[in-house]
Design an enzyme around this catalytic site. Sequence first.
Site, mmCIF file in Angstrom:
data_model
loop_
_atom_site.group_PDB
_atom_site.id
_atom_site.type_symbol
_atom_site.label_atom_id
_atom_site.label_comp_id
_atom_site.label_asym_id
_atom_site.label_seq_id
_atom_site.Cartn_x
_atom_site.Cartn_y
_atom_site.Cartn_z
ATOM 1 N N ASP A 113 0.896 1.189 13.011
ATOM 2 C CA ASP A 113 2.123 1.589 13.701
ATOM 3 C C ASP A 113 1.856 2.251 15.051
ATOM 4 O O ASP A 113 2.589 2.011 16.022
ATOM 5 C CB ASP A 113 2.924 2.560 12.827
ATOM 6 N N GLU A 114 0.812 3.077 15.101
ATOM 7 C CA GLU A 114 0.546 3.833 16.323
ATOM 8 C C GLU A 114 -0.029 2.969 17.449
ATOM 9 O O GLU A 114 -0.197 3.436 18.571
ATOM 10 C CB GLU A 114 -0.396 5.007 16.033
ATOM 11 N N SER A 122 4.843 1.923 7.410
ATOM 12 C CA SER A 122 5.495 2.995 6.664
ATOM 13 C C SER A 122 6.360 3.872 7.556
ATOM 14 O O SER A 122 7.407 4.365 7.127
ATOM 15 C CB SER A 122 4.444 3.851 5.965
ATOM 16 N N THR A 171 0.835 -1.199 0.000
ATOM 17 C CA THR A 171 0.000 0.000 0.000
ATOM 18 C C THR A 171 0.869 1.249 0.000
ATOM 19 O O THR A 171 0.654 2.179 -0.796
ATOM 20 C CB THR A 171 -0.925 0.001 1.222
ATOM 21 N N THR A 172 1.858 1.295 0.884
ATOM 22 C CA THR A 172 2.769 2.437 0.946
ATOM 23 C C THR A 172 3.509 2.618 -0.366
ATOM 24 O O THR A 172 3.807 3.744 -0.776
ATOM 25 C CB THR A 172 3.766 2.244 2.106
ATOM 26 N N LYS A 190 0.325 -10.174 7.657
ATOM 27 C CA LYS A 190 0.536 -8.745 7.897
ATOM 28 C C LYS A 190 -0.828 -8.201 8.288
ATOM 29 O O LYS A 190 -1.714 -8.041 7.451
ATOM 30 C CB LYS A 190 1.066 -8.043 6.658
ATOM 31 N N TYR A 223 -2.067 -10.518 3.604
ATOM 32 C CA TYR A 223 -2.014 -9.105 3.959
ATOM 33 C C TYR A 223 -3.435 -8.618 4.214
ATOM 34 O O TYR A 223 -4.221 -8.447 3.289
ATOM 35 C CB TYR A 223 -1.342 -8.342 2.819
ATOM 36 N N GLY A 225 0.401 -4.059 11.616
ATOM 37 C CA GLY A 225 0.548 -3.004 10.631
ATOM 38 C C GLY A 225 -0.081 -1.676 10.974
ATOM 39 O O GLY A 225 -0.157 -0.792 10.113
#
Length: 308
Positions: A204-205, A221, A55-56, A177, A147, A202
């Site tokens: 991140d935060e 990302s 995606t990124t 993922k 994913y 996936g």
Amino acid sequence: MSVMAPGVDKKLTGLVAATFTPFTAQGEINLSVIGPYIDYLTEKQSVKSIFVNGTTGESMSLTVEERKILAEEWCQRAKGKMDQVIVHVGCMSLKDSQELARHAAEISADGIAVIAPSFFKPSTADVLKKFLQEVASVAPTLPFYYYHIPAVTGVNVLVRDVLVDIEKLIPSFRGVKFSGSDLMDFGLCVSHSKPHWSFLYGVDEQLLAALAMGANGAVGSTYNYVGCDFNQLLAAFQKGDLVQARTIQFKLQELLSYAMKLGFDLGVNKQLMAEVSGLCLGPPRLPVMPCPLDRAQSIAKKYRSIFT
């Protein structure tokens, strides 16, 4: 990088950077940046594995031929420098996905990942598994990862349902993922997993919460530019130092909260990476819009105030 037979391949753990695709100012893929990009990740961010054409990486905006060229360049440039290169091969077309999977095997990728089709969507776990099986079958020696990113695909099939008897259909299956926020689904996946499977979170935060649920690592990302800090988070968590781990997690949350108020999207994220790393990544490809320079600089300034 060597391709190992299923069952003896190296387990994927730790931080995995979801790479941006470099473009020229004219919107063509820019292979010249990939070598310096890998050096930046390994030398400046201590990140040794990458997830390319995801995606990124704007994979759904790339042609099959572009994705092949990029995958080959990432794999060649990573030899001797990175631990693993996972190539995302998911497409709307089963045939295109299979073509990319075969190619990934030919170029000695360390694994492949597949996203659920998002135009004609699989309606059940069984349908989704059948699609994944058909892709995996053409590259049977490569570790295979599903994913899961329901916010993008609109496919809300529970991952724990996808995992039922998955190795009977896909002997090369090695993990997920998991880019979703449903930590109950994630926890049930981990609790019923096999030792050789990897669950890479996936979002991140929210990584620290996923680590507490048993995540083996993370794909994201932001690890392109906060990799060093999040390697420290992983180390702190492994030592049981939750205060330090929370401190680092809260820093990323502060940065992303600030960025979201300014309209944080893929175009902004890509420009932020360029500002932080000094790499010339070029604009995103339409329909993603490029980030206004002043916005990227404002977020980069916030980044430096938090992480440096």
